[in-house]
Motif scaffolding. Structure first.
Motif, mmCIF file in Angstrom:
data_model
loop_
_atom_site.group_PDB
_atom_site.id
_atom_site.type_symbol
_atom_site.label_atom_id
_atom_site.label_comp_id
_atom_site.label_asym_id
_atom_site.label_seq_id
_atom_site.Cartn_x
_atom_site.Cartn_y
_atom_site.Cartn_z
ATOM 1 N N HIS A 33 45.991 50.103 51.265
ATOM 2 C CA HIS A 33 46.068 51.290 52.118
ATOM 3 C C HIS A 33 44.998 52.285 51.656
ATOM 4 N N ILE A 34 44.105 52.658 52.583
ATOM 5 C CA ILE A 34 42.894 53.390 52.223
ATOM 6 C C ILE A 34 42.808 54.736 52.956
ATOM 7 N N ALA A 35 42.813 55.835 52.194
ATOM 8 C CA ALA A 35 42.534 57.164 52.754
ATOM 9 C C ALA A 35 41.025 57.364 52.672
ATOM 10 N N ALA A 36 40.304 56.884 53.684
ATOM 11 C CA ALA A 36 38.851 56.709 53.618
ATOM 12 C C ALA A 36 38.134 57.991 53.203
ATOM 13 N N ARG A 37 37.167 57.849 52.279
ATOM 14 C CA ARG A 37 36.511 59.000 51.668
ATOM 15 C C ARG A 37 35.037 58.722 51.433
ATOM 16 N N ALA A 38 34.263 59.792 51.383
ATOM 17 C CA ALA A 38 32.827 59.676 51.118
ATOM 18 C C ALA A 38 32.574 59.071 49.743
ATOM 19 N N LEU A 39 31.478 58.320 49.638
ATOM 20 C CA LEU A 39 31.028 57.803 48.355
ATOM 21 C C LEU A 39 30.066 58.788 47.700
ATOM 22 N N SER A 40 30.012 58.776 46.391
ATOM 23 C CA SER A 40 29.042 59.607 45.673
ATOM 24 C C SER A 40 27.643 59.059 45.895
ATOM 25 N N THR A 41 26.758 59.878 46.428
ATOM 26 C CA THR A 41 25.355 59.498 46.602
ATOM 27 C C THR A 41 24.502 60.534 45.869
ATOM 28 N N HIS A 42 23.886 61.468 46.598
ATOM 29 C CA HIS A 42 23.133 62.533 45.926
ATOM 30 C C HIS A 42 24.080 63.504 45.236
ATOM 31 N N ALA A 43 25.366 63.481 45.640
ATOM 32 C CA ALA A 43 26.378 64.367 45.061
ATOM 33 C C ALA A 43 27.740 63.717 45.236
ATOM 34 N N LEU A 44 28.687 64.172 44.426
ATOM 35 C CA LEU A 44 30.066 63.729 44.601
ATOM 36 C C LEU A 44 30.713 64.549 45.702
ATOM 37 N N SER A 45 31.525 63.906 46.520
ATOM 38 C CA SER A 45 32.341 64.622 47.494
ATOM 39 C C SER A 45 33.713 63.974 47.538
#
Length: 626
Positions: free
Chosen positions: A125-137
């Protein structure tokens, strides 16, 4: 474990009482996951942590699942450890699950390839979220689940808390039948933390969906010294390719299995789903393709455009993203379509286009090459960026252009590569909801908790549709929080922030100097201000800009020194109960005396363990506020 499965009896034919509760997407997912599994291996990561916390709390209270067992909830030392534990438990024949997102999901990918490659049924079960790229979010988009497309997991998307619960059960039943693992995906924060009404699925319906023969077949495939067989070998070029292709038959049957489970689910609950769902004009010419919470907002605009603007618009909502079924997608798309906008909630640098856009292009190329509409792709909502009615209108308007912009962005002003569409920031469909409240508080001051309580009170008392969404930054404690509360007679499709409020509460006076708290107030709205000044001195302490807005928008203004009331009643610095009382007293959302009774009931339920004196202090604070 096998005995437990065999003891489940078919549900009796009796009238089932439908229970409605106010909950968020995390609780909705955990509700099904806990009831249908025996092992939950967890590791906390925002915004999915609450799913594991719910499971852990229920397990600690010895609440049984549908098998009459208390699930074993284990917190590991990382998400990789959680995925490994799940892989092991599944290999041993247990029904097992986990909850995660973002970097945590990435740490699970090696095990996900093995779980899918070995055709092992499970639901993550996934609460979809941004991946860390230029910054963490810590905020929501689809970049994490899109990184899992090649693992072999099927992917189901829900748009709201009700659909999260429903998809969780459909996925659990389908994975056992198809032997292909599933991700039950919903948008981080926007769905995972949004409070709304959910019709709970009774245990007898859950049992009816969970085929005992499928469960026993899973048990019999477990590694067992009494029934030895070989798996997980090393393979050379002579057989590896053939084995990979031999799994095709399992993936080919997934759409049929999911459709069958959706039909069975509809027969039980009356809620009908399809792997692709179309909503809009039967002869639509402009269509948006989207998945996740943004689909609800698009439906809201489509209804407005078709009824009030005499347009022919529609939306195709993707439920089953993997496997992507070309024939089902094209069957859902109106034959009359001339322009299509595909909206992805992620960015894939260097690609021709984002994942959903590429699938739609390929679907038309394979199945309707001679009748292809104009197809453009766009990105929206990265890291919970706002996606509202004005932006949706801009997308549909762009489709009417002679050459609509491709690979566009919406919701930002891209002054570097000029990808963005402009939109009308004043456009709003908020009139559809009779109560729209904004509450400005301080992280950890109790404002959010009080508002969660308030939205549940409104829903319980009125039976109306309600929605509570709470905005706070990654610093959380000690920073600005804004609670967005909606209530109305019609279902809520507004999966975006309130931009036209008829009630605003500012719980800290100094916010007036830092933020434009009245920016989204509509004419004639009610304004509740916590001010540390006598009534006759408040006005002269207000910033000139706030005075102007109060006069220009003809706001009805109420003030209280909540801190003074808190001190006098022994509440210290806790002002949330006092201001919650004021809200119900002046908002007329429900009768004030009824609301006060509910607040006191909640106080007793929350604080009775701390003693009668604490409960009485809170009662006194409520009475003094009035």
């Amino acid at each position: 474990m096998q005995d437990a499965a065999e003891t489940i009896q078919a549900p009796e034919k009796k009238k089932t009482q439908h229970v409605r509760d106010i909950m968020d997407g995390n609780e909705a997912a955990a509700y099904i996951a806990y009831r249908t599994n025996e092992v939950c291996a967890i590791y906390p990561i925002t915004p999915s942590s609450a799913m594991g916390e719910w499971a852990d709390e229920w397990s600690s209270k010895n609440i049984p699942n549908i098998f009459g067992q208390v699930p074993n909830v284990i917190e590991m030392q990382s998400e990789a450890g959680a995925a490994g534990a799940i892989h092991g438990a599944l290999t041993g024949g247990a029904l097992s699950t986990t909850f995660t997102c973002s970097q945590g999901l990435l740490l699970m990918i090696p095990n996900m390839y093995k779980i899918a490659g070995e055709l092992t049924p499970t639901v993550f079960h996934i609460a979809a979220r941004a991946l860390s790229t230029h910054a963490l979010s810590i905020f929501g988009d689809h970049s994490d689940v899109m990184a899992c497309r090649a693992t072999g997991f099927s992917m189901l998307f829900g748009c709201n808390a009700q659909e999260v619960m429903d998809m969780a059960l459909i996925a659990q039943a389908a994975t056992l039948r198809a032997r292909v693992p599933f991700l039950n995906i919903f948008d981080g924060f926007r769905t995972s933390h949004e409070l709304t009404e959910v019709e709970l699925i009774p245990d007898e319906y859950i049992k009816a969906m969970m085929d005992m023969q499928d469960i026993l077949a899973h048990r019999k495939r477990a590694l067992n010294p009494s029934n030895p067989f070989i798996k997980g070998t090393a393979q050379n070029p002579d057989v590896f390719f053939q084995s990979r292709e031999a799994a095709n038959i399992y993936y080919q049957q997934v759409p049929e299995v999911v459709t069958g489970m959706m039909e069975q689910f509809a027969g039980l609950t009356g809620r009908k789903y399809s792997i692709f769902e179309y909503y809009g004009h039967p002869e639509a010419e402009q269509v948006v393709v989207i998945m996740g919470s943004g689909a609800s907002a698009v439906k809201e605009y489509v209804n407005h455009a078709n009824t009030l603007e005499n347009r022919k618009t529609g939306v195709v909502i993707v439920r089953l993203f993997r496997p992507f079924v070309v024939s089902a997608f094209l069957n859902a798309m109106p034959e009359t379509v001339k322009q299509v906008a595909v909206l992805d909630r992620c960015k894939e640098p260097g690609a021709i286009g984002e994942p959903l856009y590429m699938d739609v292009i390929n679907a038309f190329a394979e199945g309707r090459r001679n009748n292809m509409p104009v197809i453009v792709g766009g990105r929206y909502g990265l890291a919970s960026k706002e996606f509202n009615a004005g932006m949706i209108k801009a997308v549909f308007d762009e489709l009417l252009q002679e050459k609509p912009k491709n690979h566009f962005t919406i919701g930002i002003d891209d002054d570097v590569t000029h990808t963005s569409l402009s939109y009308d920031e004043t456009f709003s469909l908020e009139d559809a909801h009779y109560f729209r409240g904004l509450f400005f508080g301080l992280g950890a001051d109790g404002t959010v908790s009080a508002n969660k309580n308030s939205i549940k009170i409104i829903g319980d008392v009125t039976g109306d549709f309600v929605q509570g969404y709470f905005v706070y930054d990654s610093k959380k404690s000690g920073s600005l929080t804004v609670s967005h509360l909606r209530a109305g007679k019609n279902p809520m499709h507004a999966t975006y922030l309130i931009n036209k409020a008829n009630f605003i509460a500012c719980h800290h006076f100094n916010y007036l100097k830092k933020y434009d708290v009245l920016k989204d107030a509509e004419t004639g709205a009610t304004f509740l201000l916590n001010a540390p000044f006598p009534e006759d001195e408040v006005w002269r302490h207000l910033p000139a800009s706030i005075q102007d807005e109060i006069i220009h928008k003809q706001l009805k203004m109420y003030t209280i020194d909540a801190s003074k009331v808190a001190r006098e009643t022994g509440m210290g610095t806790r002002i949330n109960t006092i201001l919650q009382t004021c809200f119900f007293a002046i908002s007329n959302v429900i009768p004030a005396d009824l609301a006060i009774g509910k607040i006191k009931d909640a106080i007793k339920e929350t604080y009775w363990k701390k003693g009668e004196k604490v409960v009485q202090k809170n009662y006194d604070a409520v009475d003094q506020a009035l």
